[in-house]
Design a protein around this motif. Structure first.
Motif, PDB file in Angstrom:
ATOM      1  N   GLU A   1       0.934  -1.351  -0.022  1.00 31.27           N
ATOM      2  CA  GLU A   1       0.053   0.108  -0.049  1.00 31.27           C
ATOM      3  C   GLU A   1       0.811   1.239  -0.132  1.00 31.27           C
ATOM      4  N   ILE A   2       1.918   1.172   0.863  1.00 31.54           N
ATOM      5  CA  ILE A   2       2.801   2.382   0.916  1.00 31.54           C
ATOM      6  C   ILE A   2       3.585   2.442  -0.521  1.00 31.54           C
ATOM      7  N   MET A   3       3.935   1.492  -1.094  1.00 35.70           N
ATOM      8  CA  MET A   3       4.662   1.754  -2.395  1.00 35.70           C
ATOM      9  C   MET A   3       3.668   2.082  -3.427  1.00 35.70           C
ATOM     10  N   ALA A   4       2.365   1.833  -3.323  1.00 35.40           N
ATOM     11  CA  ALA A   4       1.282   2.217  -4.038  1.00 35.40           C
ATOM     12  C   ALA A   4       1.155   3.623  -4.187  1.00 35.40           C
ATOM     13  N   ALA A   5       0.891   3.970  -2.878  1.00 35.11           N
ATOM     14  CA  ALA A   5       0.616   5.543  -2.653  1.00 35.11           C
ATOM     15  C   ALA A   5       1.985   6.539  -3.031  1.00 35.11           C
ATOM     16  N   LEU A   6       3.011   5.837  -2.570  1.00 33.12           N
ATOM     17  CA  LEU A   6       4.444   6.723  -3.323  1.00 33.12           C
ATOM     18  C   LEU A   6       4.477   6.609  -4.808  1.00 33.12           C
ATOM     19  N   GLY A   7       4.116   5.558  -5.514  1.00 33.29           N
ATOM     20  CA  GLY A   7       4.272   5.622  -6.806  1.00 33.29           C
ATOM     21  C   GLY A   7       3.276   6.560  -7.325  1.00 33.29           C
ATOM     22  N   ALA A   8       2.095   6.835  -6.839  1.00 32.51           N
ATOM     23  CA  ALA A   8       1.167   7.730  -7.414  1.00 32.51           C
ATOM     24  C   ALA A   8       1.640   9.321  -7.404  1.00 32.51           C
ATOM     25  N   MET A   9       2.777   9.383  -6.530  1.00 35.19           N
ATOM     26  CA  MET A   9       3.138  10.774  -6.424  1.00 35.19           C
ATOM     27  C   MET A   9       4.370  10.817  -7.409  1.00 35.19           C
ATOM     28  N   ALA A  10       4.720   9.568  -8.197  1.00 39.96           N
ATOM     29  CA  ALA A  10       5.981   9.983  -8.833  1.00 39.96           C
ATOM     30  C   ALA A  10       5.502  10.916 -10.130  1.00 39.96           C
ATOM     31  N   GLY A  11       6.382  11.612 -10.446  1.00 39.02           N
ATOM     32  CA  GLY A  11       6.297  12.476 -11.615  1.00 39.02           C
ATOM     33  C   GLY A  11       7.581  13.074 -12.316  1.00 39.02           C
ATOM     34  N   ARG A  12       7.861  14.236 -11.924  1.00 35.52           N
ATOM     35  CA  ARG A  12       8.891  14.913 -12.721  1.00 35.52           C
ATOM     36  C   ARG A  12      10.356  14.489 -12.051  1.00 35.52           C
ATOM     37  N   SER A  13      10.294  14.008 -10.587  1.00 41.03           N
ATOM     38  CA  SER A  13      11.653  13.706  -9.874  1.00 41.03           C
ATOM     39  C   SER A  13      12.411  12.564 -10.405  1.00 41.03           C
ATOM     40  N   ASP A  14      13.245  12.547 -10.890  1.00 40.77           N
ATOM     41  CA  ASP A  14      14.205  11.197 -11.331  1.00 40.77           C
ATOM     42  C   ASP A  14      14.864  10.820  -9.836  1.00 40.77           C
ATOM     43  N   LEU A  15      15.103  11.503  -9.092  1.00 42.53           N
ATOM     44  CA  LEU A  15      15.563  10.991  -7.863  1.00 42.53           C
ATOM     45  C   LEU A  15      14.592  10.167  -7.140  1.00 42.53           C
ATOM     46  N   PHE A  16      13.452  10.804  -7.186  1.00 44.62           N
ATOM     47  CA  PHE A  16      12.138  10.043  -6.666  1.00 44.62           C
ATOM     48  C   PHE A  16      12.116   8.751  -6.831  1.00 44.62           C
ATOM     49  N   ALA A  17      12.054   8.574  -8.434  1.00 46.86           N
ATOM     50  CA  ALA A  17      11.854   7.518  -9.237  1.00 46.86           C
ATOM     51  C   ALA A  17      12.994   6.416  -8.576  1.00 46.86           C
ATOM     52  N   GLN A  18      14.316   7.064  -8.633  1.00 51.21           N
ATOM     53  CA  GLN A  18      15.225   5.961  -8.593  1.00 51.21           C
ATOM     54  C   GLN A  18      15.059   5.454  -7.120  1.00 51.21           C
ATOM     55  N   GLY A  19      14.914   6.510  -5.950  1.00 52.42           N
ATOM     56  CA  GLY A  19      14.660   5.870  -4.606  1.00 52.42           C
ATOM     57  C   GLY A  19      13.474   4.957  -4.588  1.00 52.42           C
ATOM     58  N   LEU A  20      12.479   5.178  -5.314  1.00 54.91           N
ATOM     59  CA  LEU A  20      11.384   4.224  -5.364  1.00 54.91           C
ATOM     60  C   LEU A  20      11.963   2.819  -5.926  1.00 54.91           C
ATOM     61  N   ALA A  21      12.373   2.807  -7.021  1.00 50.92           N
ATOM     62  CA  ALA A  21      13.010   1.606  -7.443  1.00 50.92           C
ATOM     63  C   ALA A  21      13.950   0.638  -6.347  1.00 50.92           C
ATOM     64  N   GLU A  22      14.635   1.429  -5.843  1.00 51.98           N
ATOM     65  CA  GLU A  22      15.676   0.863  -4.816  1.00 51.98           C
ATOM     66  C   GLU A  22      14.816   0.334  -3.713  1.00 51.98           C
ATOM     67  N   LEU A  23      13.621   1.104  -3.353  1.00 50.67           N
ATOM     68  CA  LEU A  23      13.227   0.627  -2.277  1.00 50.67           C
ATOM     69  C   LEU A  23      12.245  -0.780  -2.575  1.00 50.67           C
ATOM     70  N   ASP A  24      11.923  -0.720  -3.929  1.00 49.16           N
ATOM     71  CA  ASP A  24      11.426  -2.058  -4.498  1.00 49.16           C
ATOM     72  C   ASP A  24      12.246  -3.024  -4.666  1.00 49.16           C
ATOM     73  N   ALA A  25      13.426  -2.808  -4.772  1.00 46.75           N
ATOM     74  CA  ALA A  25      14.458  -3.914  -5.082  1.00 46.75           C
ATOM     75  C   ALA A  25      14.914  -4.534  -3.542  1.00 46.75           C
ATOM     76  N   VAL A  26      14.753  -3.565  -2.530  1.00 51.78           N
ATOM     77  CA  VAL A  26      14.679  -4.232  -1.074  1.00 51.78           C
ATOM     78  C   VAL A  26      13.941  -5.022  -0.760  1.00 51.78           C
ATOM     79  N   LEU A  27      12.456  -4.743  -1.164  1.00 51.09           N
ATOM     80  CA  LEU A  27      11.349  -5.414  -1.026  1.00 51.09           C
ATOM     81  C   LEU A  27      11.360  -6.747  -1.597  1.00 51.09           C
ATOM     82  N   ALA A  28      11.862  -6.800  -3.041  1.00 49.33           N
ATOM     83  CA  ALA A  28      11.935  -7.833  -3.573  1.00 49.33           C
ATOM     84  C   ALA A  28      13.031  -8.813  -3.016  1.00 49.33           C
TER      85      ALA A  28
END
Lengths: 453, 453
Positions: free
Chosen positions: B240-267
């Motif tokens: 749920e947190i990942m989904a909510a954060l994902g919905a905020m993704a937009g213009r920031s590359d840093l944000f996207a990169q951080g989110l991808a890293e969080l995803d990798a940790v979860l996996a």
């Protein structure tokens, strides 16, 4: 930004991981041995207050002390209130005096920590080194039977350390003092001088010791000095030495008491089933310190006599007279683990060639990395130390890493093997490889580690 | 002679033997856990040269440093050249830079040693305390997969420490920075200030944080600040947190990169079979230090939230820029073992009630003392930690000693039993006693220890 040179401070033993693993095992073996005899762990802070630490008036020790001062205290121009411990005996004395009412006596403690001495830096001399001590502290009295336990611990520990043959030499300071009495060195100061000369026997040889004993200061008759050296140089079996010493008994009560204590130690060692080839009475062992009052010990490695004593100690009358009015007699020994390890490593007796990891799970195909993690988790759950390679480098490079790191097994799995439910288990130690069902992997590795096929 | 007060220096944790045994087990468990994942031991000297240690300009750390000076250097009026380490990170950086060419990368090291800080003395604050660190150091790069391994180690270690439920919180600094970007906090200095405010969330509460964010210095629009706090205060399952954060993704590359890293940790955590109840993404975890650049961790005990984080760490870009031009990215965690042990002991979770000895061989009849020693030797040969009582005191006193010391078994043998070839084995833990043939004693004790009858 200009770089600062990364440099270990001089005079310390800092090890690369493989050697550190070997050293850790070394310390663990000593600890296990001490615990086998029911010694209790104590750790004290690295520093003591200067008041507590420097009770002894001056001397070599104080010259080598490291003082410790916080930034704040320093800025206020205060004197240092703390100093690093230079041995584990002073902290033990402070500990026992401070916690006297919370301890059960006889108090059996072991302590394995680093101590600090501002030695001149030279090869094989350390400013920071581990001491591994045991002591038994009695309240008011402590039976001589404990004196027999010390060599039994030394025997147990050094056998487990697997460093080849060794001989525990022991003697008795009362016997030695009685011998001096018998040879008409009655005066305390002259005895001290005589003891110091005898301590040099190994270094300067018999003739020079006789010369000093009969020279100014001690002034022993030359013939008496020769006969004293004969007594001190006694060799033979323990029974033969005891018989020869027994024949010298006469007017000195001290001598008789020392002899009886030696006898008790021999009887104890026999009961404790320590093979006699590992210990011998050596009347020339004096131990310089005034501290010791009864049994004294020194231990030598048969193959490395040049290393000197690797485990020494003795009986003392009162541990903590500076800190408490209670009378606390004790007996203890100490292993200088850093120096011993260093010298055994230099001599090639100890080789740092292992890893903490038993298995490396390689990264053959990045698409399977979740499987690699799962394999690692399965191995770890089975109690097998396992590392996963996450860098998708060439497999040859990964195997080279494992080999260099001293990791015995490598697990490889590609898509074919995944489909078959198997993995390839490489035994890098033996240069073999096995095709193993994944479900049986942990069991198989365990079997190979335990020496079955 | 006047007595010196035996007193431990203030601000250290010195334990009585029973607690020291418990602490030793605590440290051993951590070490075993670290080794299970293939981390390699490193020990560095307690002091570093001042040059190496104090590279960082000023700040709190330097104020708390303990300087070290030998008697000789002091007498010559020199400045202190050495200082006690205040953490294990600076020594690691120095170690890796110094031994770079002898290490295999990724370098996985653990280090469990004491560190020193001249803290103001207060309850629960220590001037000397153990840190137990692991780090994986890459050369040039280090895959994000290693970031998933850290919580797996924390899970493994804390489960083994048996301290009740715990939750590993993690977050990503890139995600956080990206979030600030998204909320129009572009300027680095303002971001730093915002981070610091968010770090206070737990202490000062949501409203005060919103106030600071919209106040002078950061100057965020109040509505934006509220929305930022909503994002940071996200709760729910990790998905749920990942989904909510994902919905905020937009213009920031840093944000996207951080989110991808969080995803990798979860996996990774899923692949490593860490049960999801033990970890959660917590967007409010910021970790004060600028040092961290990616994943950050904090671990909380479910039953003792007041203790604060018991295991923290994170990903950093470059370990040793002060000492080498090599780029050494890493990820690591640290357990403050002294503080944690102290607090668990205060909370009654850890009880020091054991001994290193399993058996006390009592002294029932001094005439049989050789037999007692032999019995002890037999037990020790069977791997059972055994202590012999040498003081011929009343048997009740000897048993009381065993009980007080936490020794579970006492062996008694009088002349009758000796004649019959048996001994009495008292199980003081269970209040039972058994008549056992002496030849079977070791086996019987082993059986009782292992839980069989």
């Amino acid at each position: 930004m200009s770089l600062i040179q990364a440099k270990t401070p001089p005079g310390v033993m800092e090890l690369l991981p493989k050697d550190q693993i070997a050293f850790q095992r070394f310390l663990d073996t000593i600890r296990r041995g001490y615990e086998r005899f029911g010694f209790l762990p104590v750790e004290t802070p690295v520093f003591e207050t200067v008041d507590v630490l420097l009770t002894k008036t001056g001397g070599e020790t104080e010259k080598q002390v490291y003082f410790v001062q916080s930034t704040g205290a320093r800025q206020q121009g205060k004197d240092a209130e703390l100093a690093l411990r230079f041995d584990l005996t002073v902290p033990l004395a402070r500990y026992v005096a401070e916690h006297e009412h919370d301890l059960a006596f006889p108090f059996r403690r072991y302590q394995m920590q680093r101590v600090y001495r501002g030695e001149r830096a030279q090869k094989g001399r350390f400013r920071e080194f581990y001491q591994c001590d045991i002591d038994v502290i009695g309240k008011d009295t402590l039976p001589v039977a404990y004196d027999a336990e010390m060599p039994a611990v030394i025997y147990h520990v050094f056998r487990e350390l697997d460093v080849g043959g060794f001989t525990i030499n022991f003697n008795n300071r009362k016997m030695l003092a009685g011998l001096f009495e018998t040879f008409s060195i009655e005066d305390g100061e002259r005895r001290k001088l005589a003891l110091r000369e005898i301590d040099k026997l190994d270094k300067i040889g018999r003739d020079k010791v006789i010369e000093s004993l009969s020279g100014e200061g001690i002034g022993l008759d030359r013939e008496l000095a020769t006969r004293l050296l004969d007594a001190i140089g006694l060799t033979g079996t323990n029974a033969e030495i005891m018989a020869a010493l027994g024949a010298m008994a006469g007017r000195s009560d001290l001598f008789a008491q020392g002899l009886a204590e030696l006898d008790a130690v021999l009887a104890g060692l026999k009961a404790l089933k320590v093979p006699e080839e590992f210990y011998r009475i050596n009347p020339a062992i004096a131990r310089g310190l005034d501290y010791y009052t009864g049994t004294v010990y020194e231990t030598f490695l048969n193959d490395f006599p040049g290393v000197g004593s690797v485990c020494s100690g003795g009986r003392y009358d009162n541990l903590a007279s500076h800190y408490t009015k209670s009378r606390l007699p004790g007996v203890g020994i100490s292993i200088g683990a850093t120096r011993l390890f260093y010298q055994l490593k230099e001599a090639g007796v100890i080789k740092g060639d292992g890893s903490t990891s038993a298995v490396l799970v390689t990264q053959l195909d990045p698409a399977l990395s979740a499987d690699y993690l799962a394999i690692a988790a399965e191995l770890r759950d089975a109690g097998i130390n396992t590392e996963v390679q996450f860098e998708a480098s060439k497999i040859a490079k990964q195997l080279k890493y494992a080999d260099r790191a001293g990791i015995r097994f490598a697990v490889l799995m590609g898509t074919d093997e995944q489909a078959r439910g198997t993995v390839t288990l490489k035994d890098l130690g033996k240069g073999e490889q096995h095709d193993v069902p994944r479900a049986e992997l942990a069991e198989r590795v365990r079997g190979l580690i335990d020496g079955q096929r």
